[in-house]
Scaffold this active site. Structure first.
Site, PDB file in Angstrom:
ATOM      1  N   GLY A   1      -1.854   0.256 -10.229  1.00 55.31           N
ATOM      2  CA  GLY A   1      -2.175   1.680 -10.209  1.00 55.31           C
ATOM      3  C   GLY A   1      -0.931   2.533 -10.031  1.00 55.31           C
TER       4      GLY A   1
ATOM      5  N   GLN B   1      -0.007   4.459  -7.764  1.00 57.41           N
ATOM      6  CA  GLN B   1       0.580   4.356  -6.429  1.00 57.41           C
ATOM      7  C   GLN B   1       0.504   2.920  -5.900  1.00 57.41           C
ATOM      8  OE1 GLN B   1       2.354   6.269  -4.421  1.00 57.41           O
ATOM      9  NE2 GLN B   1       2.384   8.007  -5.834  1.00 57.41           N
ATOM     10  N   SER B   2       0.693   1.969  -6.774  1.00 58.35           N
ATOM     11  CA  SER B   2       0.603   0.563  -6.399  1.00 58.35           C
ATOM     12  C   SER B   2       1.685   0.165  -5.399  1.00 58.35           C
ATOM     13  CB  SER B   2       0.720  -0.320  -7.644  1.00 58.35           C
ATOM     14  OG  SER B   2       0.918  -1.666  -7.295  1.00 58.35           O
ATOM     15  N   ASN B   3       1.263  -0.326  -4.220  1.00 55.47           N
ATOM     16  CA  ASN B   3       2.216  -0.864  -3.247  1.00 55.47           C
ATOM     17  C   ASN B   3       2.864  -2.136  -3.778  1.00 55.47           C
ATOM     18  OD1 ASN B   3       1.497   1.052  -1.097  1.00 55.47           O
ATOM     19  ND2 ASN B   3      -0.438  -0.051  -1.049  1.00 55.47           N
TER      20      ASN B   3
ATOM     21  N   CYS C   1       3.535  -2.884  -6.919  1.00 53.53           N
ATOM     22  CA  CYS C   1       4.562  -2.565  -7.915  1.00 53.53           C
ATOM     23  C   CYS C   1       5.835  -2.075  -7.241  1.00 53.53           C
ATOM     24  CB  CYS C   1       4.034  -1.530  -8.902  1.00 53.53           C
ATOM     25  SG  CYS C   1       2.798  -2.196 -10.048  1.00 53.53           S
TER      26      CYS C   1
END
Length: 407
Positions: free
Chosen positions: A135, A137-139, A141
């Protein structure tokens, strides 16, 4: 072509003096030089961060297959465990907190444990760049982008966003700021295109493009949740066992509670607890997809390790997604604010916030289920996700006042 529909976000070119510039290494000879310095052999224990070490599994997990050959030291372990002074718990119930939000700063959260194994595998396969997806705001990534740069690898991220924003610059909020600071290559895809195409096809398209350019990409799935990444939380169970042995007279925990967003964390925790002497009942609160989806997905991870156990026998999964993934009700955000004010622990709104909200709600509705239990809640991190909720939370935050200086 689908591959051309993704919006590319490139870091601007920066002029750096040759004497100070870190030379990018793509040759196998240069890469061997870099990682020979990271092998960890003969290094003082205090200098073990970013070292690559042979992996020896816990004895109770030694029958699983395949067993990783190496692991990179990326996190700050063991993470603390402390009593969590939540108000209004059922009678004689204790809740303790496993602080996996403190696995580091840039590489914070549960994803670090998975990346320790995944990055070691990437290096072993001669990768010069990493691909992953998530997503906006992927943590995961963000952690992957930082870990890649620590190990001198380029990182390519495919981030899911809304149809109205896919053709616009995504900005520098929260995880995006860190990703773009460390020079990750960001490509955007709409939620609709993501749903129609799937994460595997999207990452494979990017992989083929990079291969055609002479690169050596390594693909990490959503959340780092494959059978190899599952070892991160098998290893975490060994860590919890050691902490109990050295702790303040705690015999053990009756329950482990954690958020579930991609499946790898609960697969490792539940399998490790089942195989080891921990024998705590694992409860997962899913923040996306259905419990049935995650039972099936976790089963695939367990089968990939030849675990010989049914997911439904070792973990209980409840739905906690509410409005949807990364979407919050006012009540959920108020809960995050109240927990922070009451205990000093800041939960993220996407994962641990929803899981803790679901846990406390279940304790209110079914108090006898939890009475007298010792519960370990695993805080999986995600602080940067709060920055994406500033507008929603603004009215909940205390106002500031000007200092009054007596004349």
């Amino acid at each position: 072509m689908l591959g051309t529909c993704l919006l590319h976000c490139r870091s601007p070119a920066v002029s750096v003096p040759v004497t100070n510039r870190r030379r990018r290494i793509h040759s196998s000879q240069g890469r061997k030089l870099v990682f020979s310095l990271m092998e960890g052999g003969g290094l003082n224990e205090n200098f073990g961060f970013l070292s690559r070490k042979p992996y020896v599994p816990p004895e109770w997990a030694s029958h699983l297959s395949p067993i990783p050959s190496h692991v990179f030291s990326l996190g700050h372990f063991p993470t603390p465990v402390h009593k969590w002074n939540l108000p209004n718990l059922p009678k004689n119930t204790e809740v303790w907190l496993k602080r996996d939000d403190l696995t580091g700063m840039q590489l914070s959260g549960n994803k670090v444990r998975k990346l320790e194994f995944l990055m070691a595998d990437a290096i072993q396969h001669g990768a010069d760049c990493i691909i992953t997806i998530g997503g906006i705001q992927s943590n995961h990534c963000r952690a992957t982008a930082v870990a890649a740069k620590y190990l001198n690898l380029d990182c390519y991220l495919i981030l899911r966003t809304s149809k109205t924003l896919v053709d616009k610059d995504p900005g520098l909020t929260g995880n995006l700021l860190v990703e773009r600071l460390v020079g990750a290559h960001v490509e955007l895809v709409s939620k609709e295109e993501y749903s129609k195409t799937g994460s595997v096809v999207l990452t494979n398209l990017l992989k083929e493009r990079l291969l055609s350019e002479g690169r050596r990409p390594y693909v990490i799935p959503v959340g780092g949740s494959n059978s190899l990444g599952t070892w991160g939380y098998i290893e975490a169970v060994r860590e919890i066992q050691q902490q109990i042995q050295r702790g303040p007279g705690i015999i053990g925990f009756d329950d482990i509670v954690v958020a579930c967003g991609s499946g790898g964390t609960i697969a490792g925790l539940s399998l490790g607890s089942w195989l080891s002497d921990l024998k705590a009942k694992v409860h997962a609160f899913s923040v996306c997809d259905s419990p049935d989806y995650f039972y099936d997905y976790v089963q695939g991870l367990l089968d990939g390790l030849q675990a010989g156990v049914s997911s439904r026998n070792i973990v209980s999964i409840q739905d906690a997604k509410g409005l949807g993934y990364a979407m919050n009700t006012t009540e959920e955000l108020k809960f995050v604010k109240e927990v922070a004010s009451a205990t000093g622990v800041v939960l993220d709104p996407v994962y641990s916030g929803k899981a803790a909200y679901g846990l406390l709600k279940d304790m209110v509705e079914n108090p006898t289920k939890w009475e007298g239990r010792k519960v370990l809640f695993v805080h999986t991190g995600g602080l940067l996700g709060l920055f994406d909720k500033v507008e929603q939370m603004a009215s909940m935050i205390n106002s500031c006042e000007k200092v009054c200086i007596a004349q």
